[in-house]
Design a protein around this motif. Structure first.
Motif, short mmCIF file in Angstrom:
data_model
loop_
_atom_site.label_atom_id
_atom_site.label_comp_id
_atom_site.label_asym_id
_atom_site.label_seq_id
_atom_site.Cartn_x
_atom_site.Cartn_y
_atom_site.Cartn_z
N PRO A 491 29.07 -17.27 2.57
CA PRO A 491 27.79 -18.23 2.19
C PRO A 491 27.01 -19.05 2.69
O PRO A 491 25.82 -19.34 2.28
CB PRO A 491 28.56 -18.84 1.01
N PHE A 492 28.05 -19.89 3.53
CA PHE A 492 27.32 -21.09 4.17
C PHE A 492 26.05 -20.65 5.68
O PHE A 492 25.42 -21.92 6.55
CB PHE A 492 28.09 -22.17 4.58
N ARG A 493 25.94 -19.15 5.75
CA ARG A 493 25.54 -19.28 6.82
C ARG A 493 24.06 -19.44 7.06
O ARG A 493 23.59 -18.95 6.28
CB ARG A 493 25.98 -18.17 7.75
N GLN A 494 23.43 -19.90 8.08
CA GLN A 494 22.11 -19.86 7.83
C GLN A 494 21.34 -18.45 8.31
O GLN A 494 21.91 -17.30 9.63
CB GLN A 494 21.12 -21.17 8.58
N SER A 495 20.57 -17.49 8.17
CA SER A 495 19.94 -16.39 8.31
C SER A 495 18.48 -15.97 8.59
O SER A 495 17.98 -16.44 7.80
CB SER A 495 20.29 -15.29 7.29
N LEU A 496 18.64 -15.97 9.89
CA LEU A 496 16.90 -15.73 10.46
C LEU A 496 16.65 -14.29 9.48
O LEU A 496 14.99 -15.10 9.07
CB LEU A 496 16.80 -15.29 11.65
N ARG A 497 16.80 -13.48 9.22
CA ARG A 497 16.36 -12.94 8.12
C ARG A 497 15.74 -12.81 7.07
O ARG A 497 15.30 -13.03 6.65
CB ARG A 497 17.59 -11.66 8.06
N ARG A 498 17.11 -14.11 6.32
CA ARG A 498 16.71 -14.53 5.14
C ARG A 498 15.62 -15.03 5.06
O ARG A 498 14.58 -15.40 3.81
CB ARG A 498 17.65 -14.43 4.29
N SER A 499 15.33 -16.62 5.62
CA SER A 499 14.16 -17.22 6.15
C SER A 499 13.29 -16.26 6.36
O SER A 499 12.00 -17.25 5.49
CB SER A 499 14.99 -18.63 6.71
N ALA A 500 13.36 -15.87 7.13
CA ALA A 500 11.63 -15.47 7.60
C ALA A 500 11.07 -14.41 6.16
O ALA A 500 9.92 -14.41 5.50
CB ALA A 500 11.77 -14.05 9.03
N SER A 501 11.94 -13.95 5.78
CA SER A 501 11.53 -13.14 4.33
C SER A 501 11.09 -13.93 3.12
O SER A 501 10.12 -13.39 2.42
CB SER A 501 12.62 -12.26 4.02
N LEU A 502 11.77 -14.83 3.29
CA LEU A 502 11.77 -15.84 2.17
C LEU A 502 9.43 -16.26 2.52
O LEU A 502 9.23 -16.64 1.50
CB LEU A 502 11.97 -16.78 2.14
N ILE A 503 10.04 -16.84 3.16
CA ILE A 503 8.59 -17.34 3.98
C ILE A 503 7.39 -15.92 4.09
O ILE A 503 6.44 -15.99 3.36
CB ILE A 503 8.66 -17.93 5.14
N VAL A 504 7.75 -14.93 4.76
CA VAL A 504 6.58 -13.74 4.49
C VAL A 504 6.09 -13.46 3.46
O VAL A 504 5.50 -13.08 2.54
CB VAL A 504 6.89 -12.83 5.66
N PRO A 576 20.98 -7.77 20.63
CA PRO A 576 20.16 -8.37 22.10
C PRO A 576 19.62 -9.98 22.30
O PRO A 576 18.77 -9.21 20.20
CB PRO A 576 19.22 -7.17 22.70
N GLU A 577 18.65 -10.51 22.76
CA GLU A 577 17.58 -11.26 22.66
C GLU A 577 16.92 -10.74 22.09
O GLU A 577 16.19 -11.12 21.40
CB GLU A 577 17.90 -12.32 23.90
N GLU A 578 16.31 -9.89 22.69
CA GLU A 578 14.73 -8.87 22.09
C GLU A 578 14.75 -8.28 20.96
O GLU A 578 14.10 -8.45 20.62
CB GLU A 578 14.15 -8.05 23.39
N GLU A 579 15.53 -8.52 20.94
CA GLU A 579 16.01 -8.11 19.13
C GLU A 579 16.60 -9.04 18.16
O GLU A 579 15.99 -8.44 16.67
CB GLU A 579 17.40 -7.16 19.07
N ARG A 580 16.72 -10.23 17.93
CA ARG A 580 16.76 -11.03 17.31
C ARG A 580 15.82 -12.00 16.50
O ARG A 580 15.76 -11.94 15.25
CB ARG A 580 17.04 -12.18 17.51
N LYS A 581 14.94 -11.07 16.82
CA LYS A 581 13.06 -11.82 15.73
C LYS A 581 12.46 -10.38 14.52
O LYS A 581 11.50 -10.91 14.86
CB LYS A 581 11.99 -12.28 16.83
N LYS A 582 13.19 -9.64 14.90
CA LYS A 582 12.98 -7.97 14.53
C LYS A 582 13.05 -8.37 12.78
O LYS A 582 14.17 -7.78 13.14
CB LYS A 582 12.34 -7.07 15.66
N ILE A 583 12.48 -8.59 12.22
CA ILE A 583 13.19 -8.48 10.62
C ILE A 583 12.37 -7.87 9.87
O ILE A 583 11.31 -7.27 10.54
CB ILE A 583 12.69 -9.91 10.00
#
Length: 635
Positions: A491-504, A576-583
């Motif tokens: 519950p305390f983890r920051q999630s890039l997928r959730r944050s990006a989906s929230l904004i977009v 992998p690093e190249e896949e991390r920003k692909k939400i």
């Protein structure tokens, strides 16, 4: 010329369609209720055990009432799009304590209670579930029967478990499809889709497995709660209630549950059937409500005297669910129904503006909301401009909760050294402060002492060594990193997928379907306007569409480039690093925008300079599109 009557509201067509789908879903539920009714019977009379006009049919209608309670919950609480929050902990804070949560748990409790009463009344004599029990001999005192109390308690715990699953997995979500713009190979023929009944049949096995799992879990947890906590408490109230109706033998403790094995079999069997009934209700409702807004293969507004006027009322609706379905219908019209699509171009004499202009403004508003959300994420001080181009004076917009008071403009003075960032710096500041005190004029005799200087140097070295060891130990075996890496830290983890989906895609629920369907609708109208717009009016709106799509793609690319993975985001760090920003949600919106802009630029390639677009704007649009697959047809 007689005045044109006002168009019927969109809800006049949507509500009957939803009622029809609700009825279809209820038929499968009623069939399952009839099957459960026959299962409850002891089959002493083979005819009445299954004959619909009799005890079996009456019991089936009574069993349908618990299912109807869940149907009412779904009708009252359904929404389009998944919940969007920054962290699971934020989801819990936002949705745990609210009216809908209480209503959901209460609804399942009522449903389970009514079902258990039907079963107890049906099997009272055969399964020893009556209120009282005489024991082994006829002359014994009448005593209170604990078995129905135990069974009711277990069904209540089962309702709570199902309610938590309903809230945890957000059964109230209705996933509407996010359509993509037409391409060169698209046709107006309707695409085949699976029948709802077939989709429902494919989900029967997962529903059955879910029912078995929840019942077994409830059996273990419920017995622990009953025998270690609630048994004696419930017994006192149960005895007081029963004593008002019958004369009972006095006893301060329960008499027991023998034979226990058949009682366990009753709960496991009937509990599994009840959970399966709940799962069927939720699954069937979700499948049928998510069907396309069509009636006999045509858009649901086709029966209106003013079809596009009714559709516009749905597109302007304040209720998000109605607007989302109206945008889906619009996307379907622009994709599959050429005759209806042509009427959008031809209706020029509406009061506010032409039909095509109003539709374009509504769809572009979704794109501009996307641009605004991303702009605020990139710059919290950003303020969107109003219709006159002035910056709106609104309160501060935040995308994360406030954790401190706003900074005030009053001057701030510091009496001592600033706060240290590490333990080593803090220790150094401590020693430096001691050294400054010793070097003050009031301590001349003390600072001259060699013992004091030697002790000060040793103290400084010892403090630095100890703080370095402590920091290294904390980094290796810190409590917070260990907690984050465990299941308890999810519950305390920051999630890039959730944050990006929230904004977009927006909040509190994802606007992915309305956003993509709006992009698809105006893209299809723009692409086909050269062939079907006999008046040539739609081309005046193409520049705004191209500018909005270009800006949205630029902002989206800028936002994705600015994303960083937090150290607690174990899901993204494992990739992998190249896949991390692909939400997935972000990529879907970006692909929808890019395909739409590519299609419009391709069709209007020869006319871009003549439709009020500058050279720089054309180059920027082509540059943004070129970042995807090659655009060979745009020169």
């Amino acid at each position: 010329m007689a005045p044109v009557p006002p168009a019927r509201p969109y809800r006049d067509f949507l509500t009957p369609a939803l009622h029809k789908r609700f009825t279809d879903a209820s038929l499968y539920t009623l069939l399952l209720c009839y099957t459960i009714s026959m299962w409850m019977d002891d089959w002493n009379h083979y005819l009445w055990a299954w004959f619909p006009i009799g005890p079996a049919g009456i019991r089936a209608l009574l069993i349908f009432i618990p299912a109807l309670v869940v149907f009412i919950l779904r009708v009252a609480q359904w929404h389009v799009g998944q919940r969007n929050t920054d962290r699971p902990l934020d989801t819990f804070r936002k949705y745990a304590i609210r009216k809908n949560t209480v209503l959901t748990l209460t609804g399942y409790a009522i449903s389970a209670w009514f079902y258990s009463e039907i079963y107890i009344w049906t099997r009272a004599g055969k399964s020893r579930l009556s209120l009282t029990d005489r024991g082994g001999r006829q002359h014994d005192w009448i005593r209170l029967n604990e078995r129905p109390l135990y069974l009711r308690f277990m069904f209540f715990i089962l309702a709570m478990v199902q309610g938590v699953c309903h809230l945890w997995f957000d059964y109230d979500t209705i996933d509407l499809p996010a359509m993509k713009p037409r391409n060169d190979k698209s046709t107006d023929a309707e695409r085949p889709s699976k029948r709802p009944s077939r989709v429902l049949m494919q989900k029967l096995k997962p529903m059955g497995l879910m029912a078995v799992f929840l019942v077994l879990f409830t059996f273990v947890a419920g017995n622990i709660l009953y025998f270690l906590g609630f048994r004696n408490i419930l017994w006192e109230y149960y005895y007081s209630f029963a004593a008002m109706m019958v004369s009972l033998r006095r006893s301060s403790t329960p008499f027991g549950l023998p034979p226990f094995a058949p009682l366990v079999g009753m709960f496991v069997t009937q509990g599994a059937l009840l959970v399966f009934l709940w799962q069927l209700v939720n699954t069937a409702f979700g499948i049928y409500i998510a069907q396309a807004p069509l009636k006999k293969g045509r858009p649901i507004t086709s029966d209106s005297k003013d079809p596009n006027g009714s559709l516009l009322s749905g597109l302007k609706a304040k209720k998000e669910t109605v607007k989302a379905i109206a945008l889906w219908e619009l996307a379907l019209i622009t994709d599959r129904f050429p005759e209806r699509r042509r009427t959008i171009y031809s209706e020029l004499d509406r009061k506010t503006a032409s039909t095509s202009k109003q539709i374009t403004d509504i769809c572009l508003a979704e794109v501009r909301l996307l641009i605004t959300r991303i702009s605020i994420a990139l710059d919290p001080q950003f303020r969107p401009a109003d219709e006159n181009g002035q910056k709106q004076e609104v309160g501060p917009l935040t995308l994360v909760p406030k954790i401190a008071r706003p900074i005030q403009n009053t001057p701030v003075t510091l009496d001592g050294p600033g706060p240290a960032r590490t333990r080593s710096e803090e220790a150094g500041q401590l020693v430096s402060g001691i050294a400054k005190d010793l070097s003050s004029p009031t301590n001349n005799n003390l600072r001259k002492s060699p013992y004091v200087r030697n002790g000060l140097e040793k103290t400084q070295l010892a403090i630095k060594e100890n703080t370095q060891k402590a920091e290294a130990s904390f980094e290796a075996t810190g409590i917070w990193p260990a907690l984050i890496n465990s299941w308890a830290g999810r519950p305390f983890r920051q999630s890039l997928r959730r944050s990006a989906s929230l904004i977009v895609t927006g909040a509190p629920y994802s606007h992915l379907s309305p956003l993509c369907n709006a992009i698809t609708a105006i893209t299809n109208l723009a692409v086909l306007s050269l062939k079907e717009d006999d008046w040539g009016r739609f081309s005046k709106q193409v520049p705004d569409i191209i500018r909005s799509f270009t800006l949205a793609l630029q902002k989206l690319e800028e936002y994705v480039d600015s994303l960083t993975v937090h150290w607690t985001d174990l899901e993204m760090l494992s990739k992998p690093e190249e896949e991390r920003k692909k939400i997935a949600e972000v990529e879907q919106v970006r692909e929808c925008l890019r395909e739409g802009l590519r299609g419009i630029l391709g069709v209007f390639a020869e006319y871009l300079r003549s439709i009020d677009l500058g050279i720089v704007e054309i180059q920027e649009a082509k540059k943004v599109v070129a970042r995807g697959p090659e655009m060979a047809h745009v020169r």
